[in-house]
Design an enzyme around this catalytic site. Structure first.
Site, PDB file in Angstrom:
ATOM      1  N   SER A 177      38.347  42.604  47.228  1.00  0.00           N
ATOM      2  CA  SER A 177      38.331  44.108  47.095  1.00  0.00           C
ATOM      3  C   SER A 177      39.314  44.213  45.653  1.00  0.00           C
ATOM      4  CB  SER A 177      38.191  45.073  48.092  1.00  0.00           C
ATOM      5  OG  SER A 177      37.734  46.287  47.605  1.00  0.00           O
ATOM      6  N   TRP A 200      28.453  49.787  45.313  1.00  0.00           N
ATOM      7  CA  TRP A 200      29.588  50.532  44.852  1.00  0.00           C
ATOM      8  C   TRP A 200      30.221  49.382  43.673  1.00  0.00           C
ATOM      9  CZ3 TRP A 200      31.326  54.831  43.446  1.00  0.00           C
ATOM     10  CH2 TRP A 200      32.528  55.110  43.117  1.00  0.00           C
ATOM     11  N   HIS A 223      30.798  45.629  52.374  1.00  0.00           N
ATOM     12  CA  HIS A 223      31.908  45.228  51.730  1.00  0.00           C
ATOM     13  C   HIS A 223      33.201  44.790  52.786  1.00  0.00           C
ATOM     14  CE1 HIS A 223      34.715  45.882  48.370  1.00  0.00           C
ATOM     15  NE2 HIS A 223      35.597  46.383  49.247  1.00  0.00           N
TER      16      HIS A 223
HETATM   17  C1  GCU Z   1      37.820  51.340  46.759  1.00  0.00           C
HETATM   18  C2  GCU Z   1      37.870  51.060  44.991  1.00  0.00           C
HETATM   19  C3  GCU Z   1      37.179  49.604  44.895  1.00  0.00           C
HETATM   20  C4  GCU Z   1      38.243  48.637  45.623  1.00  0.00           C
HETATM   21  C5  GCU Z   1      38.219  49.205  46.877  1.00  0.00           C
HETATM   22  C6  GCU Z   1      39.168  48.314  47.896  1.00  0.00           C
HETATM   23  O1  GCU Z   1      36.608  51.615  47.105  1.00  0.00           O
HETATM   24  O2  GCU Z   1      36.884  51.993  44.494  1.00  0.00           O
HETATM   25  O3  GCU Z   1      37.388  49.463  43.539  1.00  0.00           O
HETATM   26  O4  GCU Z   1      37.386  47.356  45.291  1.00  0.00           O
HETATM   27  O5  GCU Z   1      38.636  50.505  47.023  1.00  0.00           O
HETATM   28  O6  GCU Z   1      40.075  47.559  47.230  1.00  0.00           O
HETATM   29  O7  GCU Z   1      38.937  48.239  49.058  1.00  0.00           O
END
Ligand code: GCU
Length: 429
Positions: A269, A360, A410
């Site tokens: 992420s 997302w 995710h």
């Molecule tokens: C949020 C953000 C993402 C990121 C994520 C994370 O959702 O919008 O860009 O990757 O956090 O790091 O958990």
């Protein structure tokens, strides 16, 4: 642990929702329709700023690579001062009975200055018990402190700033006992050591707490010459986290159990964006793995699918450099796209992943970011991805570049680690 992990993710979404007016408003605003992806043109990875075509590895190494790196410093992540650091280490604990006796586990404090009260990083290092010789390893930042990797009361509870999380009894930015083992499902330590690899992790908040404080805390306070607001291309938190990963690699150069020339930098992420950037800046990393890295990571910004440049900059103003916000709702003006970030890993093996429910992060954009980095791999005689058609669910493709899209949300799962280990066996053995 999936709950806490998704809690962080959800927290990001919740802030977004608030900014957008309401959760419904937010959901309506993000584009999830392929038909509505704007027409975009990717900048030519292999054309130098003076218009020459790059046809040899020497031209890439000698000129184009630096240009591309410069574009990311100027328009996306920003640049941090090198810093005047003096690394010193002190062992906090050393046990040989971790992970059911499979792992030698060390906790090592890395001081950045001669002062014990100065900035420091707390490393958690696992290596296989009974190994002969130095092992290749994975290095990655964690989201909640080293105590979150394993529910072992002997692990040092992070003293760094942590995000409030009532679910885990964190009321006041201090980690609670309840966070022990809370991230365990994301770190397949047993599989990693059984496969003959080391794992090195540290809390990203040791390097830079993940909130917008005007860059007064963390490593910024130590590296920045001025205390005023950041301007232009001054590095943000992602640059700081990447800087920290390089300092850990510095320390690993002298480790007796880990082979620093075979370290894969890994991240999930926001930390997957970070692993790509760390691998781009520091070519000592032997492999780069970006899990569900999304916008600002492997996903193409110009596709404007799921999270966009404008949204990420508004919600997380501290992650990127100030210049990046020039491209809010204006991605087509970017003089780069993220296939060029992935290409900075070349010719080293690179792995990008997606999760099918993680729209997302734009799975297709992540795949294409990897795919379009291929020409640089070809230049080096390495094998790029075979096709621009995304593989089926849970069907990894692995050449010198690797990709999979797995079932689920995710997250980082055992499935992901099984694939990283296969890829590492192919390239780091
Ligand atoms: C949020 C953000 C993402 C990121 C994520 C994370 O959702 O919008 O860009 O990757 O956090 O790091 O958990």
């Amino acid at each position: 642990m999936a709950n806490l992990a998704s809690g962080i993710y959800a927290a990001g979404l919740a802030v977004l929702a608030t900014l957008a007016g309401s959760p419904v408003g937010f959901a309506q605003e993000a584009n999830y329709d392929e038909a509505k992806v704007p027409k975009f043109r990717l900048p030519d990875l292999l054309k130098t700023e003076s218009g020459e075509q790059v046809t040899t590895p020497e031209q890439w190494v000698g000129q184009r690579r630096a240009e591309v790196l410069g574009l990311f410093e100027e328009h996306v992540f920003g640049k941090l001062p090198e810093g005047d650091f003096q690394l010193r280490t002190r062992v906090r604990s050393d046990v040989r009975d971790a992970i059911g006796g499979l792992a030698h586990r060390r906790e090592v404090t890395v001081f950045l200055t001669a002062d014990d009260d100065g900035p420091k990083l707390e490393l958690l290092i696992y290596t296989p018990v009974g190994g002969t010789g130095k092992v290749p390893a994975f290095l990655g930042l964690n989201f909640n402190g080293n105590q979150a990797i394993e529910a072992d009361p002997r692990l040092h509870l992070t003293e760094s700033w942590v995000r409030n999380n009532r679910e885990l009894g964190i009321e006041n930015n201090r980690a609670s006992e309840a966070t022990r083992g809370s991230e365990a499902s994301r770190w397949a330590v047993e599989k990693i050591v059984k496969a003959g690899y080391g794992l090195v992790t540290l809390y990203y908040g040791d390097i830079d707490p993940d909130f917008d404080d005007g860059f007064k805390n963390g490593i910024h306070a130590f590296l920045r010459k001025s205390a005023g607001p950041r301007t232009g291309n001054e590095g943000g938190s992602i640059s700081a986290w990447a800087w920290g990963l390089s300092r850990v690699l510095d320390v690993l150069q002298t480790d007796s159990e880990i082979d620093a020339s075979r370290v894969a930098v890994f991240g999930h992420s926001r930390l997957g964006k970070t692993s790509l950037w760390a691998g781009a800046m520091d070519e000592r990393f032997a492999m780069v793995i970006a899990n569900n890295s999304g916008c600002g990571g492997a996903a193409l910004s110009k596709r404007a699918f799921g999270e966009t440049v404008g949204r990420i900059n508004r919600v997380f103003p501290h992650w990127f450099c100030v210049n990046h916000s020039k491209y809010n709702e204006n991605e087509q003006a970017l003089p780069l796209d993220h296939h060029m970030l992935v290409a900075l890993a070349a010719p080293r093996p690179v792995y990008v992943t997606s999760a099918v429910e993680d729209e997302w992060a734009d799975p297709r954009g992540e795949f294409l970011g990897l795919y379009y980095a291929g020409p640089v791999y070809t230049l080096f005689g390495r094998e790029p991805l075979p096709s621009d058609v995304m593989p089926e669910l849970n069907q990894p493709v692995m050449t010198d570049m690797a990709y999979h899209i797995r079932t689920g949300k995710h997250d980082v799962t055992d499935y992901d680690w099984e694939q990283f280990l296969k890829f590492a066996d192919k390239h780091l053995r």
